[in-house]
Each structure stands twice: as structure tokens, then as C-alpha cells.
Design an enzyme around this catalytic site. Sequence first.
Site, short mmCIF file in Angstrom:
data_model
loop_
_atom_site.label_atom_id
_atom_site.label_comp_id
_atom_site.label_asym_id
_atom_site.label_seq_id
_atom_site.Cartn_x
_atom_site.Cartn_y
_atom_site.Cartn_z
N LYS A 14 5.72 -27.56 -27.54
CA LYS A 14 5.38 -28.76 -28.32
C LYS A 14 5.00 -28.40 -29.76
CE LYS A 14 2.09 -30.21 -25.51
NZ LYS A 14 2.07 -29.16 -24.47
N ARG A 128 2.43 -15.10 -25.18
CA ARG A 128 1.81 -15.67 -26.39
C ARG A 128 0.37 -15.18 -26.52
NH1 ARG A 128 1.52 -22.18 -27.02
NH2 ARG A 128 -0.44 -22.09 -25.90
P1 AMP Z 1 -3.38 -27.14 -26.34
O1 AMP Z 1 -3.52 -26.38 -27.62
O2 AMP Z 1 -2.69 -28.46 -26.51
O3 AMP Z 1 -2.78 -26.31 -25.23
O4 AMP Z 1 -4.87 -27.50 -25.87
C1 AMP Z 1 -5.80 -26.49 -25.58
C2 AMP Z 1 -6.99 -27.06 -24.87
O5 AMP Z 1 -7.62 -28.05 -25.70
C3 AMP Z 1 -6.70 -27.78 -23.56
O6 AMP Z 1 -6.61 -26.89 -22.46
C4 AMP Z 1 -7.92 -28.70 -23.45
O7 AMP Z 1 -9.08 -27.98 -23.05
C5 AMP Z 1 -8.13 -29.12 -24.91
N1 AMP Z 1 -7.35 -30.35 -25.24
C6 AMP Z 1 -6.35 -30.46 -26.15
N2 AMP Z 1 -5.88 -31.72 -26.19
C7 AMP Z 1 -6.59 -32.42 -25.26
C8 AMP Z 1 -6.56 -33.77 -24.80
N3 AMP Z 1 -5.68 -34.67 -25.29
N4 AMP Z 1 -7.45 -34.13 -23.83
C9 AMP Z 1 -8.34 -33.26 -23.35
N5 AMP Z 1 -8.41 -31.96 -23.70
C10 AMP Z 1 -7.54 -31.54 -24.66
#
Ligand code: AMP
Length: 191
Positions: A14, A128
Site C-alpha cells: 500500500k 523489510r
Molecule cells: P501500518 O504502517 O499501516 O502497517 O501500521 C502499523 C501499525 O500502526 C498497525 O499495526 C497498528 O498498530 C497501527 N495502525 C495504523 N493504522 C491504524 C488504523 N487505521 N487503526 C488502528 N491501528 C492502526
Amino acid sequence: MINIVLFGKPGAGKGTQADFLKGKYNLTHISTGDVFRYNIKNETELGKQAKAFMDAGDLVPDSLTIKMLQDEVEKHTGTAGFLFDGFPRTVHQAEALDAFLISKGWEVTATIALEADDEVLVQRLLERGKTSGRPDDQDEALIRNRYQEYNHKTAPLADFYKNQKKFYEVDGIGSIQEVTERLSLVIDSLN
Ligand code: AMP
């Protein structure tokens, strides 16, 4: 105004794709994971509240996440559109996003899912993790917990957007450019 939700499991690409699409379509990219990491790095109150959840590979509570997302959107109200990356991740977040966008006279235009096999993605994330410095990418148990969270809380969103006839799927396996082209075909078909 065109508002795209990029949907997919952790590691599906993404963020990588958002980096290409935001320039191509002149969209404001909001990655909730990036905003949380920025807040943790800068030791803000939000960062302190989110850190334990992120470190455990759990979702951050909806109340914190929705407020943070709304604040980010408010910073860019003059934009041609948003590219939401990593949000919404629960049905409650999706409902809140709909209500919030409607209050501004906007809506989610489309949700595009990047499809990929779990085992391919786990290996991708571990790879990664060697360079990203993200603790949640370096431990296989944490990665698997993030997939559990995804399967329980985020996967039902596919039906939420299918019911609204706004759900599109794209094969997320291939070169970065190939996947960008597949996503672009969907976005170009929206107008
Ligand atoms: P990402 O970088 O999108 O993989 O997000 C890393 C971490 O941030 C996730 O594992 C969650 O702990 C938190 N996080 C990011 N976006 C959300 C969301 N929309 N709702 C809840 N937690 C989030």
C-alpha cells in the site's frame, strides 16, 4: 474530489503504491501508520498512547485513530483528493470516515484492495524488517498477530465496501510498476 482507500494486508504494498499514485493523481497521501510512527518518534501524547498497541502488533483503539485521521484531513482541505493508506481498518472506522466525509460534502470514491498470499507477505515483511527499523516487522510472532488483527477486524470491511459497490481488487504480486498500472486502470475507470 477523488478519495481512494488503499486496502490490503500488512506488506501488500500500500505504502509503496501510494508513493507513485499520489504524484500521478495529485492526491494527498495519509498513512495512519506513518502518522503514528511520527508521533512516537516525537514523543507526543498521541505517540505515547499508541506505542504499546503498535509494539504488540495490535490495532490502536478506534477513538484515537479516528480523531487523528480527522485532524490530518483537516490540514489538507484544499486538496484534489485523498489516498487513505492503512485507514479504515475496522468497520467502525469506515462508518466514521463515511460520516466525516459526508459532513464535508465528500465521499469515498473507491476502495482498492491489493491481493497477495499471506505466506508471501510474511516473508516480505521479515525482509523489510531488516532495513525498515520497524520493530513490528522484525518478529514473526508480531507479524502473525497483525494478520490476526487484519482477519478479525479489517477483512470484514471488504463486505462493507462491496455493499456500497465501491470495492475493487487488484493482484498485488508483480513488479511495482505492474501493480501501479493495475491500480491506475481502476482509478482511470472511476471518472
Ligand atoms: P501500518 O504502517 O499501516 O502497517 O501500521 C502499523 C501499525 O500502526 C498497525 O499495526 C497498528 O498498530 C497501527 N495502525 C495504523 N493504522 C491504524 C488504523 N487505521 N487503526 C488502528 N491501528 C492502526
